[in-house]
Design a protein around this motif. Structure first.
Motif, PDB file in Angstrom:
ATOM      1  N   HIS A  25       0.830  -1.216   0.000  1.00 35.04           N
ATOM      2  CA  HIS A  25       0.000   0.000   0.000  1.00 35.04           C
ATOM      3  C   HIS A  25       0.858   1.258   0.000  1.00 35.04           C
ATOM      4  N   LEU A  26       1.921   1.259   0.799  1.00 30.04           N
ATOM      5  CA  LEU A  26       2.771   2.453   0.864  1.00 30.04           C
ATOM      6  C   LEU A  26       3.461   2.692  -0.484  1.00 30.04           C
ATOM      7  N   LEU A  27       3.886   1.619  -1.146  1.00 25.93           N
ATOM      8  CA  LEU A  27       4.523   1.766  -2.467  1.00 25.93           C
ATOM      9  C   LEU A  27       3.514   2.263  -3.503  1.00 25.93           C
ATOM     10  N   LEU A  28       2.295   1.731  -3.451  1.00 27.56           N
ATOM     11  CA  LEU A  28       1.231   2.180  -4.368  1.00 27.56           C
ATOM     12  C   LEU A  28       0.956   3.660  -4.173  1.00 27.56           C
ATOM     13  N   ASP A  29       0.919   4.052  -2.918  1.00 24.24           N
ATOM     14  CA  ASP A  29       0.642   5.440  -2.571  1.00 24.24           C
ATOM     15  C   ASP A  29       1.718   6.367  -3.123  1.00 24.24           C
ATOM     16  N   ARG A  30       2.895   5.817  -3.377  1.00 23.01           N
ATOM     17  CA  ARG A  30       3.993   6.591  -3.921  1.00 23.01           C
ATOM     18  C   ARG A  30       4.115   6.381  -5.428  1.00 23.01           C
ATOM     19  N   ASN A  31       3.064   5.826  -6.024  1.00 24.91           N
ATOM     20  CA  ASN A  31       2.943   5.709  -7.482  1.00 24.91           C
ATOM     21  C   ASN A  31       3.833   4.653  -8.121  1.00 24.91           C
ATOM     22  N   ALA A  32       4.338   3.703  -7.327  1.00 25.37           N
ATOM     23  CA  ALA A  32       4.997   2.548  -7.932  1.00 25.37           C
ATOM     24  C   ALA A  32       3.927   1.602  -8.488  1.00 25.37           C
ATOM     25  N   THR A  33       4.320   0.793  -9.473  1.00 26.04           N
ATOM     26  CA  THR A  33       3.484  -0.310  -9.952  1.00 26.04           C
ATOM     27  C   THR A  33       3.900  -1.522  -9.123  1.00 26.04           C
ATOM     28  N   VAL A  34       2.940  -2.095  -8.372  1.00 29.90           N
ATOM     29  CA  VAL A  34       3.326  -3.024  -7.302  1.00 29.90           C
ATOM     30  C   VAL A  34       2.820  -4.442  -7.561  1.00 29.90           C
ATOM     31  N   THR A  35       3.733  -5.404  -7.469  1.00 27.08           N
ATOM     32  CA  THR A  35       3.372  -6.815  -7.553  1.00 27.08           C
ATOM     33  C   THR A  35       3.654  -7.467  -6.204  1.00 27.08           C
ATOM     34  N   VAL A  36       2.678  -8.230  -5.704  1.00 22.75           N
ATOM     35  CA  VAL A  36       2.884  -8.977  -4.461  1.00 22.75           C
ATOM     36  C   VAL A  36       2.965 -10.462  -4.803  1.00 22.75           C
ATOM     37  N   CYS A  37       4.075 -11.092  -4.425  1.00 25.83           N
ATOM     38  CA  CYS A  37       4.174 -12.529  -4.649  1.00 25.83           C
ATOM     39  C   CYS A  37       4.439 -13.239  -3.331  1.00 25.83           C
ATOM     40  N   HIS A  38       4.388 -14.567  -3.355  1.00 22.14           N
ATOM     41  CA  HIS A  38       4.320 -15.336  -2.107  1.00 22.14           C
ATOM     42  C   HIS A  38       4.630 -16.791  -2.400  1.00 22.14           C
ATOM     43  N   SER A  39       4.395 -17.621  -1.397  1.00 19.72           N
ATOM     44  CA  SER A  39       4.797 -19.031  -1.498  1.00 19.72           C
ATOM     45  C   SER A  39       4.102 -19.772  -2.636  1.00 19.72           C
ATOM     46  N   ARG A  40       2.954 -19.295  -3.078  1.00 19.63           N
ATOM     47  CA  ARG A  40       2.213 -19.991  -4.132  1.00 19.63           C
ATOM     48  C   ARG A  40       2.494 -19.402  -5.519  1.00 19.63           C
ATOM     49  N   THR A  41       3.345 -18.387  -5.571  1.00 19.14           N
ATOM     50  CA  THR A  41       3.688 -17.778  -6.859  1.00 19.14           C
ATOM     51  C   THR A  41       4.458 -18.776  -7.723  1.00 19.14           C
ATOM     52  N   ARG A  42       4.052 -18.869  -8.995  1.00 13.26           N
ATOM     53  CA  ARG A  42       4.776 -19.747  -9.925  1.00 13.26           C
ATOM     54  C   ARG A  42       5.976 -19.007 -10.488  1.00 13.26           C
ATOM     55  N   ASP A  43       7.092 -19.698 -10.618  1.00 18.75           N
ATOM     56  CA  ASP A  43       8.316 -19.120 -11.190  1.00 18.75           C
ATOM     57  C   ASP A  43       8.666 -17.792 -10.508  1.00 18.75           C
ATOM     58  N   LEU A  44       8.893 -17.880  -9.206  1.00 16.93           N
ATOM     59  CA  LEU A  44       9.228 -16.687  -8.421  1.00 16.93           C
ATOM     60  C   LEU A  44      10.415 -15.911  -9.015  1.00 16.93           C
TER      61      LEU A  44
ATOM     62  N   LEU B  36      -5.202 -11.967  -3.815  1.00 15.90           N
ATOM     63  CA  LEU B  36      -4.060 -12.462  -3.027  1.00 15.90           C
ATOM     64  C   LEU B  36      -4.504 -13.577  -2.092  1.00 15.90           C
ATOM     65  N   ASP B  37      -5.672 -13.363  -1.496  1.00 13.40           N
ATOM     66  CA  ASP B  37      -6.211 -14.333  -0.558  1.00 13.40           C
ATOM     67  C   ASP B  37      -6.494 -15.663  -1.247  1.00 13.40           C
ATOM     68  N   ARG B  38      -6.677 -15.612  -2.557  1.00 10.53           N
ATOM     69  CA  ARG B  38      -6.937 -16.824  -3.338  1.00 10.53           C
ATOM     70  C   ARG B  38      -5.660 -17.310  -4.025  1.00 10.53           C
ATOM     71  N   ASN B  39      -4.523 -16.802  -3.535  1.00 11.07           N
ATOM     72  CA  ASN B  39      -3.207 -17.291  -3.954  1.00 11.07           C
ATOM     73  C   ASN B  39      -2.795 -16.918  -5.373  1.00 11.07           C
ATOM     74  N   ALA B  40      -3.418 -15.887  -5.934  1.00  5.36           N
ATOM     75  CA  ALA B  40      -2.904 -15.339  -7.186  1.00  5.36           C
ATOM     76  C   ALA B  40      -1.678 -14.472  -6.868  1.00  5.36           C
ATOM     77  N   THR B  41      -0.818 -14.296  -7.864  1.00 10.91           N
ATOM     78  CA  THR B  41       0.275 -13.325  -7.778  1.00 10.91           C
ATOM     79  C   THR B  41      -0.284 -12.041  -8.376  1.00 10.91           C
ATOM     80  N   VAL B  42      -0.328 -10.965  -7.587  1.00 12.84           N
ATOM     81  CA  VAL B  42      -1.148  -9.811  -7.956  1.00 12.84           C
ATOM     82  C   VAL B  42      -0.318  -8.559  -8.216  1.00 12.84           C
ATOM     83  N   THR B  43      -0.546  -7.949  -9.371  1.00 12.74           N
ATOM     84  CA  THR B  43       0.077  -6.661  -9.696  1.00 12.74           C
ATOM     85  C   THR B  43      -1.016  -5.604  -9.771  1.00 12.74           C
ATOM     86  N   VAL B  44      -0.767  -4.458  -9.122  1.00 13.94           N
ATOM     87  CA  VAL B  44      -1.709  -3.336  -9.214  1.00 13.94           C
ATOM     88  C   VAL B  44      -1.049  -2.230 -10.027  1.00 13.94           C
ATOM     89  N   CYS B  45      -1.713  -1.825 -11.105  1.00 12.03           N
ATOM     90  CA  CYS B  45      -1.170  -0.716 -11.884  1.00 12.03           C
ATOM     91  C   CYS B  45      -2.208   0.398 -11.975  1.00 12.03           C
TER      92      CYS B  45
END
Lengths: 287, 287
Positions: free
Chosen positions: A177-196, B180-189
């Motif tokens: 959220h803080l990065l979005l608020d600063r106008n970055a394009t933000v991707t959140v990834c995690h343990s279920r992300t394919r090809d991290l 995200l809660d459904r385990n997608a890798t999410v980008t916000v633009c």
């Protein structure tokens, strides 16, 4: 590779917090931080080291830090009662609910009890929502430290691709959220992300907040990437390891925050600053 | 290209809401939704059409919809007072604060007044925070409708790359949390994203929630992408246009939700369902 040290910034923040704490004390308000601890206070877990380190830093800055020890058998009801008592106590300006909690106690559910005006570590889910909506609220200190460190080292964010590895409520989501608020394009990834590695290689800025020692290597990073390492994983020899393998990352990253000495000291300093702000005005205070 | 219609799903949801509303009424509780409107109730803005459409749908489902008209000169204090009165009224189960509001009234700030247990459109920033933390709360109906539509059409989300275009508090951000809660890798633009077409082409699933008619074209989409269009932009001839250009998208997308007839009817049906849930148990109720 540039080192994104947090020591200089942390020292400056501690100095400012101390000056503002002294001004408050001179005006009759002694800033006070309460740390609710549902653990054996004589133990030696990383969580207890952290509490002692905050308490020492607070004392040096002229802020009273009170550890409210409930013991390792504390029930959710006992924790809730302690938080309500601290909410109601006008002498207490900041409240931290230290995790981990005993089995059966849900941190997010209990943190809902913390008055947002005293929620100096942004643990109440409501604080996260207010933050996401651009309303005044305390951000989790660790998440805010990531942004403060990037700003201190003059890293541009607007329009750039940022990848956050980790989706915790205390770090990954608020950092996003803080990065979005600063106008970055933000991707959140995690343990279920394919090809991290492919996803993180898409980031000009990468924030590692996953809690696994040296998970990210040079293979995960684009050439020149700016990497902030939030990880504080304890190693078998009692040391501290980040989520990023610094030797491997050095081959590709343009900049990396060290562990220790990066996000950690800034986080502690921001907790002190939040406590001072809460003592000055509550969560509606400007920074 | 598969059409992700929302009509069948919306009909099923309305049918279920009506059955549960009838059961509540038979047990002595008439489900009631209050829509706070700070506008001329006789006007013909899109916002007013929307209010009338919700009211009609509620009536058909056996839910009482009451429009609380405050007029277009309503002050923030008057809006706040109305919300507090409705919070305190046990006969009211759901509250919607219809936007836009008059100049000088901040929707997020005023929505903080809505009791989360009655916040059937998830407008209170605290509801978003609770949602992000995995705590019981009503999601904004539009955001939930996106997920419901994807589920209805059996689109897998876990581990897949989802791109949300738009970062509003009412759609973009909550959709990102739900994905995200459904385990997608999410980008916000968003408007400040550099090379938007390259970013959106990275999405296996694309959610368009930007509010600009036909902004996204085939050039923005990967071959086979699943596209959910949240846009409801009014056209010069009084029609409705999505954020996606359907003719252009058809050349590359694998699936697209139509406008109208996609997310819209599901959103309305979910508002009714939320009102029924609030009447049954409050926000802690399971769906």
């Amino acid at each position: 590779m540039l080192e994104l040290s947090g020591r200089e910034l942390a020292a400056a923040l501690r100095k400012e917090a101390a000056a503002r704490a002294a001004a408050l004390a001179a005006a009759g308000t002694q800033p006070r931080l309460a740390i609710v601890l549902a653990a054996d206070p004589e133990g030696d877990s990383p969580s207890l080291w952290y509490v002692r380190s905050i308490s020492r830093a607070a004392a040096k800055a002229g802020i009273t830090a009170e550890t409210v020890g409930l013991g390792e058998t504390a029930t959710p009801d006992e924790i809730r009662a302690a938080l309500r008592r601290l909410n109601a106590d006008p002498a207490v300006h900041g409240i931290i609910l230290q995790t981990p909690l005993p089995d059966g106690a849900d941190p997010a559910q209990l943190a809902e009890e913390i008055d947002p005006a005293k929620d100096v570590d942004g643990a109440n889910p409501r604080s996260l929502g207010l933050l996401a909506a651009g309303r005044p609220a305390f951000a989790p200190a660790t998440a805010e430290a990531v942004l403060a460190l990037l700003d201190h080292h003059r890293i541009d964010l607007a329009g750039r691709r940022a990848v956050v590895v980790g989706r915790s409520t205390v770090v990954g989501k608020p950092v996003a959220h803080l990065l979005l608020d600063r106008n970055a394009t933000v991707t959140v990834c995690h343990s279920r992300t394919r090809d991290l590695p492919a996803v993180t290689r898409g980031g000009e800025i990468v924030v590692a907040a996953v809690g696994r020692a040296h998970l990210l290597t040079g293979e995960h990073l684009a050439a020149g990437a700016v990497v902030v390492d939030v990880g504080t994983n304890t190693t078998v020899d009692g040391g501290l390891a980040g989520d990023v393998d610094p030797e491997s990352a050095a081959s590709t990253a343009g900049a990396l925050s060290p562990v220790p000495g990066g996000v950690g000291p800034v986080t502690t300093a921001l907790l002190l600053m939040h406590t001072v702000r809460a003592a000055e005005h509550g969560a509606d205070a400007p920074a």
